[in-house]
Motif scaffolding. Structure first.
Motif, PDB file in Angstrom:
ATOM      1  N   ASN A   1      -9.141   1.033   3.707  1.00 14.66           N
ATOM      2  CA  ASN A   1      -9.556   0.881   2.111  1.00 14.66           C
ATOM      3  C   ASN A   1      -9.470   2.190   1.382  1.00 14.66           C
ATOM      4  OD1 ASN A   1     -12.053   1.246   0.138  1.00 14.66           O
ATOM      5  ND2 ASN A   1     -12.072  -1.074   0.861  1.00 14.66           N
ATOM      6  N   MET A   2      -8.563   2.075   0.160  1.00 17.83           N
ATOM      7  CA  MET A   2      -8.250   3.245  -0.621  1.00 17.83           C
ATOM      8  C   MET A   2      -9.047   2.858  -1.951  1.00 17.83           C
ATOM      9  SD  MET A   2      -4.653   4.480  -1.773  1.00 17.83           S
ATOM     10  CE  MET A   2      -3.991   5.103  -0.230  1.00 17.83           C
ATOM     11  N   HIS A   3      -9.579   3.889  -2.535  1.00 17.98           N
ATOM     12  CA  HIS A   3     -10.263   3.623  -3.745  1.00 17.98           C
ATOM     13  C   HIS A   3     -10.101   5.008  -4.736  1.00 17.98           C
ATOM     14  CE1 HIS A   3     -14.295   3.529  -6.400  1.00 17.98           C
ATOM     15  NE2 HIS A   3     -13.171   2.688  -6.937  1.00 17.98           N
ATOM     16  N   LYS A   4      -9.427   4.968  -5.553  1.00 14.37           N
ATOM     17  CA  LYS A   4      -9.231   6.269  -6.480  1.00 14.37           C
ATOM     18  C   LYS A   4      -9.952   6.062  -7.905  1.00 14.37           C
ATOM     19  CE  LYS A   4      -5.340   8.571  -8.881  1.00 14.37           C
ATOM     20  NZ  LYS A   4      -4.190   8.382  -9.406  1.00 14.37           N
TER      21      LYS A   4
ATOM     22  N   ARG B   1       2.075   4.100  -0.540  1.00 12.75           N
ATOM     23  CA  ARG B   1       2.614   5.066  -1.800  1.00 12.75           C
ATOM     24  C   ARG B   1       1.407   4.641  -2.947  1.00 12.75           C
ATOM     25  NH1 ARG B   1       8.988   6.012  -2.452  1.00 12.75           N
ATOM     26  NH2 ARG B   1       9.370   6.316  -0.381  1.00 12.75           N
ATOM     27  N   PHE B   2       1.014   5.515  -3.461  1.00  8.90           N
ATOM     28  CA  PHE B   2      -0.067   5.235  -4.496  1.00  8.90           C
ATOM     29  C   PHE B   2       0.061   6.260  -5.560  1.00  8.90           C
ATOM     30  CE2 PHE B   2      -2.038   8.262  -1.618  1.00  8.90           C
ATOM     31  CZ  PHE B   2      -2.686   9.197  -2.453  1.00  8.90           C
ATOM     32  N   ASN B   3      -0.655   5.849  -6.797  1.00  7.84           N
ATOM     33  CA  ASN B   3      -0.310   6.909  -7.873  1.00  7.84           C
ATOM     34  C   ASN B   3      -1.021   8.305  -7.562  1.00  7.84           C
ATOM     35  OD1 ASN B   3      -0.142   8.024 -10.692  1.00  7.84           O
ATOM     36  ND2 ASN B   3      -1.469   6.644 -11.453  1.00  7.84           N
ATOM     37  N   GLY B   4      -0.239   9.222  -7.328  1.00  4.81           N
ATOM     38  CA  GLY B   4      -0.623  10.704  -6.991  1.00  4.81           C
ATOM     39  C   GLY B   4       0.011  11.016  -5.715  1.00  4.81           C
ATOM     40  N   GLY B   5       0.597  10.472  -4.753  1.00  8.89           N
ATOM     41  CA  GLY B   5       0.988  10.720  -3.672  1.00  8.89           C
ATOM     42  C   GLY B   5       1.209   9.642  -2.732  1.00  8.89           C
ATOM     43  N   THR B   6       1.319  10.099  -1.483  1.00  8.40           N
ATOM     44  CA  THR B   6       1.679   8.985  -0.202  1.00  8.40           C
ATOM     45  C   THR B   6       0.842   9.447   1.071  1.00  8.40           C
ATOM     46  OG1 THR B   6       4.128   9.068  -0.832  1.00  8.40           O
ATOM     47  CG2 THR B   6       3.742   8.438   1.210  1.00  8.40           C
TER      48      THR B   6
ATOM     49  N   CYS C   1      -7.133  -0.541  -3.039  1.00  7.41           N
ATOM     50  CA  CYS C   1      -6.520  -1.547  -2.029  1.00  7.41           C
ATOM     51  C   CYS C   1      -7.480  -1.543  -0.788  1.00  7.41           C
ATOM     52  CB  CYS C   1      -5.011  -1.557  -1.702  1.00  7.41           C
ATOM     53  SG  CYS C   1      -4.799   0.299  -0.916  1.00  7.41           S
ATOM     54  N   GLU C   2      -7.097  -2.648  -0.012  1.00  8.37           N
ATOM     55  CA  GLU C   2      -7.746  -2.682   1.220  1.00  8.37           C
ATOM     56  C   GLU C   2      -6.633  -3.619   1.978  1.00  8.37           C
ATOM     57  OE1 GLU C   2     -11.718  -3.736   2.915  1.00  8.37           O
ATOM     58  OE2 GLU C   2     -10.580  -5.760   3.268  1.00  8.37           O
ATOM     59  N   VAL C   3      -5.830  -2.690   2.924  1.00  7.39           N
ATOM     60  CA  VAL C   3      -4.529  -3.164   3.787  1.00  7.39           C
ATOM     61  C   VAL C   3      -4.810  -3.008   5.230  1.00  7.39           C
ATOM     62  CG1 VAL C   3      -3.199  -2.841   1.689  1.00  7.39           C
ATOM     63  CG2 VAL C   3      -3.417  -1.231   3.320  1.00  7.39           C
ATOM     64  N   LEU C   4      -4.153  -3.798   5.902  1.00  4.45           N
ATOM     65  CA  LEU C   4      -3.893  -3.677   7.260  1.00  4.45           C
ATOM     66  C   LEU C   4      -2.700  -2.666   7.637  1.00  4.45           C
ATOM     67  CD1 LEU C   4      -5.009  -4.376  10.196  1.00  4.45           C
ATOM     68  CD2 LEU C   4      -3.334  -6.417   9.978  1.00  4.45           C
ATOM     69  N   VAL C   5      -2.948  -1.694   8.378  1.00  6.53           N
ATOM     70  CA  VAL C   5      -1.733  -0.736   8.681  1.00  6.53           C
ATOM     71  C   VAL C   5      -1.799  -0.542  10.145  1.00  6.53           C
ATOM     72  CG1 VAL C   5      -2.030   0.641   6.469  1.00  6.53           C
ATOM     73  CG2 VAL C   5      -3.612   1.297   8.509  1.00  6.53           C
ATOM     74  N   LYS C   6      -0.416   0.164  10.464  1.00  5.58           N
ATOM     75  CA  LYS C   6      -0.102   0.407  11.929  1.00  5.58           C
ATOM     76  C   LYS C   6       0.694   1.902  11.857  1.00  5.58           C
ATOM     77  CE  LYS C   6       4.055  -2.128  11.743  1.00  5.58           C
ATOM     78  NZ  LYS C   6       4.727  -3.182  12.300  1.00  5.58           N
ATOM     79  N   PRO C   7       0.723   2.332  13.066  1.00  7.30           N
ATOM     80  CA  PRO C   7       1.205   3.675  13.105  1.00  7.30           C
ATOM     81  C   PRO C   7       2.631   3.621  12.395  1.00  7.30           C
ATOM     82  CG  PRO C   7       0.364   3.159  15.308  1.00  7.30           C
ATOM     83  CD  PRO C   7       0.256   2.074  14.470  1.00  7.30           C
ATOM     84  N   GLY C   8       2.694   4.654  11.704  1.00 10.47           N
ATOM     85  CA  GLY C   8       4.189   4.707  10.754  1.00 10.47           C
ATOM     86  C   GLY C   8       4.062   3.983   9.515  1.00 10.47           C
ATOM     87  N   THR C   9       3.079   3.236   8.990  1.00 17.50           N
ATOM     88  CA  THR C   9       3.271   2.822   7.805  1.00 17.50           C
ATOM     89  C   THR C   9       2.836   4.187   6.646  1.00 17.50           C
ATOM     90  OG1 THR C   9       1.860   0.933   8.557  1.00 17.50           O
ATOM     91  CG2 THR C   9       1.536   1.284   6.407  1.00 17.50           C
ATOM     92  N   SER C  10       3.735   3.742   5.527  1.00 13.82           N
ATOM     93  CA  SER C  10       3.585   4.814   4.686  1.00 13.82           C
ATOM     94  C   SER C  10       3.008   3.664   3.183  1.00 13.82           C
ATOM     95  CB  SER C  10       4.961   5.193   4.062  1.00 13.82           C
ATOM     96  OG  SER C  10       5.571   6.097   4.843  1.00 13.82           O
TER      97      SER C  10
ATOM     98  N   GLY D   1      -4.177  -8.041   2.740  1.00 13.00           N
ATOM     99  CA  GLY D   1      -3.266  -8.174   3.754  1.00 13.00           C
ATOM    100  C   GLY D   1      -2.700  -6.965   4.572  1.00 13.00           C
ATOM    101  N   ALA D   2      -1.197  -6.964   4.751  1.00 18.69           N
ATOM    102  CA  ALA D   2      -0.350  -5.863   5.083  1.00 18.69           C
ATOM    103  C   ALA D   2       0.487  -5.539   3.885  1.00 18.69           C
ATOM    104  CB  ALA D   2       0.497  -6.104   6.174  1.00 18.69           C
ATOM    105  N   ASP D   3       0.175  -5.938   2.493  1.00 15.32           N
ATOM    106  CA  ASP D   3       0.732  -5.502   1.546  1.00 15.32           C
ATOM    107  C   ASP D   3       0.534  -4.091   1.035  1.00 15.32           C
ATOM    108  OD1 ASP D   3       2.552  -5.601  -0.769  1.00 15.32           O
ATOM    109  OD2 ASP D   3       1.198  -7.022  -1.845  1.00 15.32           O
ATOM    110  N   VAL D   4       1.119  -3.138   1.315  1.00 13.60           N
ATOM    111  CA  VAL D   4       1.045  -1.798   0.822  1.00 13.60           C
ATOM    112  C   VAL D   4       1.248  -1.564  -0.465  1.00 13.60           C
ATOM    113  CG1 VAL D   4       1.031  -0.761   3.065  1.00 13.60           C
ATOM    114  CG2 VAL D   4       3.135  -0.955   1.868  1.00 13.60           C
ATOM    115  N   ALA D   5       2.217  -2.455  -1.226  1.00 20.82           N
ATOM    116  CA  ALA D   5       2.488  -2.360  -2.492  1.00 20.82           C
ATOM    117  C   ALA D   5       1.223  -2.441  -3.538  1.00 20.82           C
ATOM    118  CB  ALA D   5       3.518  -3.330  -2.867  1.00 20.82           C
ATOM    119  N   ALA D   6       0.112  -3.215  -2.791  1.00 15.41           N
ATOM    120  CA  ALA D   6      -1.113  -3.440  -3.575  1.00 15.41           C
ATOM    121  C   ALA D   6      -2.031  -2.060  -3.682  1.00 15.41           C
ATOM    122  CB  ALA D   6      -1.976  -4.374  -2.751  1.00 15.41           C
ATOM    123  N   CYS D   7      -1.557  -1.116  -3.071  1.00 14.53           N
ATOM    124  CA  CYS D   7      -2.074   0.433  -3.143  1.00 14.53           C
ATOM    125  C   CYS D   7      -1.653   1.196  -4.190  1.00 14.53           C
ATOM    126  CB  CYS D   7      -1.952   1.121  -1.963  1.00 14.53           C
ATOM    127  SG  CYS D   7      -2.735   0.029  -0.415  1.00 14.53           S
ATOM    128  N   ARG D   8      -0.639   0.665  -5.106  1.00  8.07           N
ATOM    129  CA  ARG D   8       0.082   1.754  -6.046  1.00  8.07           C
ATOM    130  C   ARG D   8      -0.664   2.027  -7.086  1.00  8.07           C
ATOM    131  NH1 ARG D   8       5.150   3.137  -5.550  1.00  8.07           N
ATOM    132  NH2 ARG D   8       6.449   1.698  -4.525  1.00  8.07           N
TER     133      ARG D   8
END
Length: 184
Positions: free
Chosen positions: A180-183, A105-110, A94-103, A83-90
């Motif tokens: 879609n973020m994959h570390k 945070r993940f292990n290793g950066g932002t 994760c796979e999240v819906l983002v819009k301009p200005g969304t930050s 969904g839009a839960d960016v905390a799932a990316c820690r």
């Protein structure tokens, strides 16, 4: 009819014609008292009386009614796994819906999302510093010592992602994107 009246009328008509046709500009001599005198001004000329014509009333041309086209209903973006839960990316996955200005945070950066048009612009700070833009059909991997970008129809699956943080953007539209973020 009386012959004397007829002669007087013919004589008067003849004198009138002579007086009207004279070119010297002199006035005609006055006839004897028994002949009626004519005025020196010519008789008024009659012009035809104009016949009134009916002015056509302009017919009202029907004004076309503008066709109101309904605005296309924007389709909702596809559902992101998280969904839009960016905390799932820690954890960096994760796979999240983002819009301009969304930050994000993940292990290793932002990751900070910038403008979203045909592509999603982004900036990453921390261990994987960099910036760029990404859209459907491309993959970018930030790894120690460099960045790798691949685009096309035959992209590797997540199982084959190299070490680092790999980003995919399977959807961009309506100022939204699916990240879609994959570390590894």
């Amino acid at each position: 009819m009386n012959l004397a009246v007829t002669r007087t009328a013919v004589l008067a008509a003849g004198l009138l014609m002579l007086a009207a046709c004279g070119s010297s500009g002199e006035q005609a001599t006055t006839p004897s008292a028994s002949v009626p005198t004519a005025s020196a001004t010519p008789p008024p000329t009659l012009s035809p009386t104009p016949t009134p014509t009916a002015t056509p009333t302009p017919t009202a041309t029907p004004t076309p009614t503008p066709t109101v086209k309904p605005k296309p209903t924007p389709t909702s973006p596809p559902k992101a796994k998280d969904g839009a839960d960016v905390a799932a990316c820690r954890d960096g996955r994760c796979e999240v819906l983002v819009k301009p200005g969304t930050s994000v945070r993940f292990n290793g950066g932002t990751l900070k999302v910038g403008k979203i048009g045909k592509f999603m612009e982004f900036t990453i700070t921390g261990n994987y510093g960099g910036s760029g833009q990404l859209g459907p059909g491309c993959v970018v991997t930030f790894k120690p010592g460099g960045v790798a970008t691949r685009c096309g129809t035959n992209l590797p699956s997540q199982a084959k992602d190299p070490r680092g943080i790999t980003l995919r953007v399977p959807y961009v539209g309506m100022s939204r994107a699916i990240l879609n973020m994959h570390k590894v």
